[in-house]
Scaffold this active site. Structure first.
Site, PDB file in Angstrom:
ATOM      1  N   ASP A  50       0.832  -1.274   0.022  1.00 17.13           N
ATOM      2  CA  ASP A  50      -0.072   0.269   0.024  1.00 17.13           C
ATOM      3  C   ASP A  50       1.076   1.107   0.015  1.00 17.13           C
ATOM      4  O   ASP A  50       1.636   1.459   0.923  1.00 17.13           O
ATOM      5  CB  ASP A  50      -0.828   0.103   1.259  1.00 17.13           C
ATOM      6  CG  ASP A  50      -1.863   1.134   1.432  1.00 17.13           C
ATOM      7  OD1 ASP A  50      -1.481   2.341   0.674  1.00 17.13           O
ATOM      8  OD2 ASP A  50      -2.591   1.163   2.469  1.00 17.13           O
ATOM      9  N   ILE A  51       0.827   2.024  -0.904  1.00 23.57           N
ATOM     10  CA  ILE A  51       1.552   3.177  -1.230  1.00 23.57           C
ATOM     11  C   ILE A  51       1.831   4.171  -0.158  1.00 23.57           C
ATOM     12  O   ILE A  51       2.637   4.831   0.242  1.00 23.57           O
ATOM     13  CB  ILE A  51       1.665   3.965  -2.681  1.00 23.57           C
ATOM     14  CG1 ILE A  51       2.920   4.413  -3.101  1.00 23.57           C
ATOM     15  CG2 ILE A  51       0.510   4.460  -2.856  1.00 23.57           C
ATOM     16  CD1 ILE A  51       2.886   4.911  -4.542  1.00 23.57           C
TER      17      ILE A  51
ATOM     18  N   ASP B 115      -5.988   7.615  -5.296  1.00 21.84           N
ATOM     19  CA  ASP B 115      -6.214   8.932  -4.774  1.00 21.84           C
ATOM     20  C   ASP B 115      -6.886   9.066  -3.689  1.00 21.84           C
ATOM     21  O   ASP B 115      -6.641   9.618  -2.555  1.00 21.84           O
ATOM     22  CB  ASP B 115      -7.088   9.503  -6.071  1.00 21.84           C
ATOM     23  CG  ASP B 115      -6.912  10.794  -6.111  1.00 21.84           C
ATOM     24  OD1 ASP B 115      -6.110  11.717  -5.141  1.00 21.84           O
ATOM     25  OD2 ASP B 115      -7.679  11.468  -6.874  1.00 21.84           O
TER      26      ASP B 115
ATOM     27  N   SER C 179      -3.071   4.747 -13.877  1.00 27.68           N
ATOM     28  CA  SER C 179      -3.774   4.416 -15.017  1.00 27.68           C
ATOM     29  C   SER C 179      -4.330   3.156 -15.149  1.00 27.68           C
ATOM     30  O   SER C 179      -5.291   3.114 -15.930  1.00 27.68           O
ATOM     31  CB  SER C 179      -3.224   5.130 -16.531  1.00 27.68           C
ATOM     32  OG  SER C 179      -3.576   6.554 -16.507  1.00 27.68           O
TER      33      SER C 179
ATOM     34  N   GLY D 290      -5.971   1.323 -13.049  1.00 28.32           N
ATOM     35  CA  GLY D 290      -7.173   0.761 -12.197  1.00 28.32           C
ATOM     36  C   GLY D 290      -8.123   1.440 -12.846  1.00 28.32           C
ATOM     37  O   GLY D 290      -8.821   0.728 -13.877  1.00 28.32           O
TER      38      GLY D 290
HETATM   39  P1  ADP Z   1      -6.275   5.279 -12.130  1.00 32.42           P
HETATM   40  O1  ADP Z   1      -7.572   6.116 -11.949  1.00 32.42           O
HETATM   41  O2  ADP Z   1      -4.982   6.023 -12.657  1.00 32.42           O
HETATM   42  O3  ADP Z   1      -6.526   4.093 -12.970  1.00 32.42           O
HETATM   43  P2  ADP Z   1      -6.088   3.912  -9.554  1.00 32.42           P
HETATM   44  O4  ADP Z   1      -6.091   4.380  -8.360  1.00 32.42           O
HETATM   45  O5  ADP Z   1      -7.750   3.383 -10.031  1.00 32.42           O
HETATM   46  O6  ADP Z   1      -5.739   4.733 -10.686  1.00 32.42           O
HETATM   47  O7  ADP Z   1      -5.550   2.513  -9.975  1.00 32.42           O
HETATM   48  C1  ADP Z   1      -4.119   2.633 -10.184  1.00 32.42           C
HETATM   49  C2  ADP Z   1      -3.374   1.340  -9.677  1.00 32.42           C
HETATM   50  O8  ADP Z   1      -3.155   1.271  -8.075  1.00 32.42           O
HETATM   51  C3  ADP Z   1      -4.289  -0.051  -9.754  1.00 32.42           C
HETATM   52  O9  ADP Z   1      -3.406  -1.015 -10.005  1.00 32.42           O
HETATM   53  C4  ADP Z   1      -4.613  -0.223  -8.323  1.00 32.42           C
HETATM   54  O10 ADP Z   1      -5.040  -1.436  -7.874  1.00 32.42           O
HETATM   55  C5  ADP Z   1      -3.388   0.275  -7.514  1.00 32.42           C
HETATM   56  N1  ADP Z   1      -4.063   0.802  -6.141  1.00 32.42           N
HETATM   57  C6  ADP Z   1      -5.050   1.186  -5.428  1.00 32.42           C
HETATM   58  N2  ADP Z   1      -4.764   1.715  -4.147  1.00 32.42           N
HETATM   59  C7  ADP Z   1      -3.504   1.707  -3.967  1.00 32.42           C
HETATM   60  C8  ADP Z   1      -2.540   1.651  -2.737  1.00 32.42           C
HETATM   61  N3  ADP Z   1      -3.233   2.291  -1.760  1.00 32.42           N
HETATM   62  N4  ADP Z   1      -1.327   1.512  -3.018  1.00 32.42           N
HETATM   63  C9  ADP Z   1      -0.726   1.266  -4.321  1.00 32.42           C
HETATM   64  N5  ADP Z   1      -1.492   0.855  -5.238  1.00 32.42           N
HETATM   65  C10 ADP Z   1      -2.996   1.052  -5.278  1.00 32.42           C
END
Ligand code: ADP
Length: 182
Positions: free
Chosen positions: A21-22, A45, A129, A131
């Site tokens: 989890d970033i 986000d 992008s 997700g």
């Molecule tokens: P976008 O709208 O740019 O596609 P998203 O946030 O929907 O961005 O998803 C981008 C990637 O980040 C996806 O692979 C998603 O599973 C992943 N993701 C979602 N939450 C987290 C987090 N807390 N830490 C790291 N990666 C995450």
């Protein structure tokens, strides 16, 4: 064949892949997958604003009036361990014929350039992008790792470590193959 790498050195820096989890990472900056209104949203986000608190949105509103797709802006990281958040706006995938690849490349490039302008050393990024925006990760991962390498080998850059924080083992495997193929 060599096993897929989770870490590779380029110039004086390293690209690492982590399933994480970033919002939990202790780095100079985490990259957020933001949208062009900078108004918060789902996915990374939502997680960034929840973990960092209201200060991040306050700062975004005070300092910026949105952000074009393919670009990025920087704020503090509120109550997270990281020091900064770099909000990068990747493209929504349509059919691959609307400049999506170039826009994704530009989002990573701008994010890493902002990190270097601020003299930062360690940066973590998600898979922008891929997700909610629907960019196929098999196309996105080679672009992401290539831009990370370019940033690390730039002359006199402050950047020493770029970590991709992947959310699933499947995403980690795709990035690992892309990193091995660089
Ligand atoms: P976008 O709208 O740019 O596609 P998203 O946030 O929907 O961005 O998803 C981008 C990637 O980040 C996806 O692979 C998603 O599973 C992943 N993701 C979602 N939450 C987290 C987090 N807390 N830490 C790291 N990666 C995450």
């Amino acid at each position: 064949m060599a096993p897929d790498a989770h870490e590779r050195a380029f110039g004086t820096g390293t690209i690492s892949l982590l399933r994480a989890d970033i919002t939990t990472l202790d780095v100079d900056a985490i990259v957020n997958a933001a949208n062009s209104s900078l108004a918060g949203g789902g996915g990374v986000d939502g997680a960034v604003h929840r973990a960092g608190g209201a200060q991040i949105m306050r700062e975004l509103r005070e300092r910026y009036d949105g952000c074009p797709t393919g670009s990025a802006v920087i704020t503090g990281a509120g109550s997270m361990s990281a020091r900064h958040v770099i909000h990068a706006v990747g493209p929504r995938w349509r059919d691959g014929r609307h400049g999506e690849r170039d826009l994704l490349r530009s989002a990573y490039r701008t994010a890493f350039a902002i990190a270097a302008e601020h003299g930062l050393t360690t940066v973590a990024a998600p898979s922008i992008s891929t997700g909610i925006y629907g960019f196929p990760i098999t196309h996105a991962a080679p672009i992401a790792v290539d831009e990370a390498r370019t940033a690390l080998v730039a002359p006199a850059t402050s950047l020493r470590a770029i970590t991709f924080a992947l959310f699933s083992s499947g995403d980690l495997a795709v990035f690992s193959e892309a990193l091995s193929s660089l």
